[in-house]
Design a protein around this motif. Structure first.
Motif, mmCIF file in Angstrom:
data_model
loop_
_atom_site.group_PDB
_atom_site.id
_atom_site.type_symbol
_atom_site.label_atom_id
_atom_site.label_comp_id
_atom_site.label_asym_id
_atom_site.label_seq_id
_atom_site.Cartn_x
_atom_site.Cartn_y
_atom_site.Cartn_z
ATOM 1 N N MET A 144 14.622 33.971 -19.032
ATOM 2 C CA MET A 144 15.218 32.635 -19.008
ATOM 3 C C MET A 144 15.204 32.044 -20.413
ATOM 4 N N LYS A 145 16.316 31.408 -20.768
ATOM 5 C CA LYS A 145 16.445 30.786 -22.077
ATOM 6 C C LYS A 145 16.652 29.281 -21.902
ATOM 7 N N LEU A 146 15.928 28.507 -22.692
ATOM 8 C CA LEU A 146 15.982 27.050 -22.607
ATOM 9 C C LEU A 146 16.284 26.456 -23.977
ATOM 10 N N ALA A 147 16.967 25.320 -23.967
ATOM 11 C CA ALA A 147 17.269 24.615 -25.211
ATOM 12 C C ALA A 147 17.267 23.122 -24.948
ATOM 13 N N THR A 148 17.204 22.364 -26.032
ATOM 14 C CA THR A 148 17.261 20.910 -25.966
ATOM 15 C C THR A 148 18.452 20.440 -26.782
ATOM 16 N N LEU A 149 19.390 19.820 -26.125
ATOM 17 C CA LEU A 149 20.584 19.323 -26.806
ATOM 18 C C LEU A 149 20.393 17.873 -27.249
ATOM 19 N N LYS A 150 21.113 17.496 -28.280
ATOM 20 C CA LYS A 150 21.062 16.124 -28.781
ATOM 21 C C LYS A 150 21.542 15.168 -27.695
ATOM 22 N N SER A 151 20.887 14.014 -27.634
ATOM 23 C CA SER A 151 21.282 12.976 -26.671
ATOM 24 C C SER A 151 20.845 11.630 -27.223
ATOM 25 N N ASP A 152 20.953 10.594 -26.421
ATOM 26 C CA ASP A 152 20.520 9.268 -26.853
ATOM 27 C C ASP A 152 19.000 9.186 -26.972
ATOM 28 N N SER A 153 18.294 10.084 -26.308
ATOM 29 C CA SER A 153 16.834 10.122 -26.374
ATOM 30 C C SER A 153 16.376 10.995 -27.535
ATOM 31 N N ARG A 154 15.337 10.579 -28.215
ATOM 32 C CA ARG A 154 14.818 11.388 -29.317
ATOM 33 C C ARG A 154 14.269 12.732 -28.831
ATOM 34 N N PRO A 176 17.425 22.957 -35.760
ATOM 35 C CA PRO A 176 17.606 24.283 -36.365
ATOM 36 C C PRO A 176 18.758 24.374 -37.359
ATOM 37 N N ARG A 177 19.713 23.448 -37.281
ATOM 38 C CA ARG A 177 20.805 23.450 -38.254
ATOM 39 C C ARG A 177 20.748 22.236 -39.186
ATOM 40 N N ALA A 178 19.624 21.545 -39.187
ATOM 41 C CA ALA A 178 19.480 20.366 -40.047
ATOM 42 C C ALA A 178 19.139 20.776 -41.476
ATOM 43 N N GLU A 209 28.825 24.328 -19.562
ATOM 44 C CA GLU A 209 29.501 23.890 -20.784
ATOM 45 C C GLU A 209 29.212 24.892 -21.893
ATOM 46 N N ARG A 210 30.067 24.917 -22.881
ATOM 47 C CA ARG A 210 29.840 25.818 -24.015
ATOM 48 C C ARG A 210 28.546 25.418 -24.716
ATOM 49 N N PHE A 211 27.774 26.413 -25.103
ATOM 50 C CA PHE A 211 26.551 26.155 -25.861
ATOM 51 C C PHE A 211 26.839 26.355 -27.334
ATOM 52 N N HIS A 212 26.638 25.297 -28.111
ATOM 53 C CA HIS A 212 26.830 25.366 -29.555
ATOM 54 C C HIS A 212 25.473 25.129 -30.229
ATOM 55 N N GLU A 213 25.042 26.079 -31.008
ATOM 56 C CA GLU A 213 23.733 25.972 -31.651
ATOM 57 C C GLU A 213 23.641 24.745 -32.547
ATOM 58 N N ASP A 238 24.531 21.899 -31.894
ATOM 59 C CA ASP A 238 24.233 20.712 -31.084
ATOM 60 C C ASP A 238 22.785 20.701 -30.592
ATOM 61 N N ALA A 239 22.030 21.735 -30.921
ATOM 62 C CA ALA A 239 20.661 21.853 -30.421
ATOM 63 C C ALA A 239 19.664 21.195 -31.372
ATOM 64 N N LEU A 240 18.682 20.553 -30.779
ATOM 65 C CA LEU A 240 17.481 20.150 -31.498
ATOM 66 C C LEU A 240 16.495 21.300 -31.444
ATOM 67 N N SER A 241 15.372 21.200 -32.130
ATOM 68 C CA SER A 241 14.315 22.159 -31.872
ATOM 69 C C SER A 241 13.946 22.042 -30.394
ATOM 70 N N PRO A 242 13.586 23.158 -29.729
ATOM 71 C CA PRO A 242 13.323 23.102 -28.282
ATOM 72 C C PRO A 242 12.393 21.963 -27.881
#
Length: 335
Positions: free
Chosen positions: A1-11, A123-125, A64-68, A70-74
């Protein structure tokens, strides 16, 4: 299983499950709003997240498409970030660079420091750097996220507490380290925010590359577009993750969401300190090591630390050549 955290209004972002090919993701809010929430209630959440992951693979749920990018650190922030130094070859080299002796106990008792965990980089910052004289360096590492582990737990029980595996760029400011350590109180200003891979995976996702305590695959580090290191993570790891977590838990409990790093992945070569890829070696996961090799060979280092505009990419691929965690890809910029 793979998990990620996407950017949102929450930190703390929003939790998603990610497809094995890293192409798609599905919202996991109905199970847990964030990765930390899932870790806090892992016994309930883990099977539900797995079910969601299976449905994503079968394409039976909205996705939805996963774009790296758009990801925060997990874990965009964590209750604890403890970085070990399991590859003693690396410790030996960087201490030589500071003209510091290495006690024999370094081979029997892990080194570990507690880093800042309140604001990880995505990860892309970009890597913000106030002054190039600070000696900015990347450090390619493997990291694990734990569940709860009691104080004084055994190495075996510590290993069982590992929930997820990911990669990390543990940014270091080499020019500030000697002055800080000379005070006898450890790192602080010399350790700015780290960045973690876009995706964290459960250990079973790694197949036979994970033996329960170590990851046995090369860590690929590109510096300014050129392959800089491909050190094998399972080789020359003096202390495995079970030992690192147990070391952390010797006198205090480890709580769910704790991140433990391996330290810079580093390999010897023919019992020597290692060689650049151009000379038939596996290269390095940080600049400090190649500077030490240059000092040994030529009496002084010639490779500078990172300058504004320099880029680093850290990634790991499976035996079929597919990216496992996605890539950390960063550029150094003026703060």
């Amino acid at each position: 299983m793979k998990l990620a955290t996407l950017k949102s209004d929450s930190r703390d972002g929003r939790l998603v499950v990610v497809s094995r090919d890293l192409a798609w993701c599905a919202d996991a809010h109905q199970v847990a709003p964030t990765l930390q929430a899932a870790l806090d209630d892992w016994e309930r959440c883990e099977p539900e997240l797995r079910s969601l992951s299976d449905e994503l693979e079968r394409e039976t749920i909205p996705r939805e498409r996963f774009h790296e990018r758009d990801a925060l650190s997990p874990l965009p922030r964590a209750f604890q970030w403890a970085d070990g130094s399991a590859y003693v070859n690396h410790v030996e080299l960087v201490r030589k660079a500071r003209n510091a002796e290495m006690p024999e106990t370094f081979w029997t008792d892990p080194l570990m420091y507690q880093g800042g965990s309140d604001a990880f980089l995505a990860p892309r910052a970009d890597i913000p750097l106030g002054d190039t004289a600070w000696g900015c360096d990347m450090e390619g590492e493997v990291a694990v996220i734990t569940g709860d582990a009691p104080a004084g737990c055994s190495v075996e029980d510590a290993a069982k507490s590992i929930r997820l595996v990911m990669l990390v760029n543990d940014v270091s400011l080499r020019g500030l380290i000697p002055g800080e350590l000379a005070k006898g109180f450890g790192f602080f200003q010399s350790k700015p925010p780290s960045a973690f891979s876009p995706v964290a995976v459960t250990p079973d996702e790694l197949g036979d590359a994970w033996d329960g305590k170590k990851l046995h695959l090369p860590l690929l580090v590109k510096y300014n577009g050129e392959l800089f290191g491909k050190a094998e993570c399972g080789i020359d790891m003096t202390f495995d993750f079970g030992q690192l977590v147990a070391h952390l838990a010797k006198t205090r409990p480890v709580t769910a969401g704790t991140i433990v790093g391996s330290g810079t992945v580093s390999n010897k070569l023919d019992d020597g300190p290692g060689k650049p890829i151009s000379e038939g070696g596996v290269g390095y996961s940080c600049i400090a090591e190649i500077r030490m090799i240059e000092t040994i060979k030529d009496g002084k280092p010639t490779t500078p630390f990172m300058q504004y505009g320099d880029t680093v990419r850290i990634e790991m691929k499976d035996r079929d050549g597919k990216s496992i965690f996605g890539a950390i890809e960063q550029e150094v910029v003026k703060a």
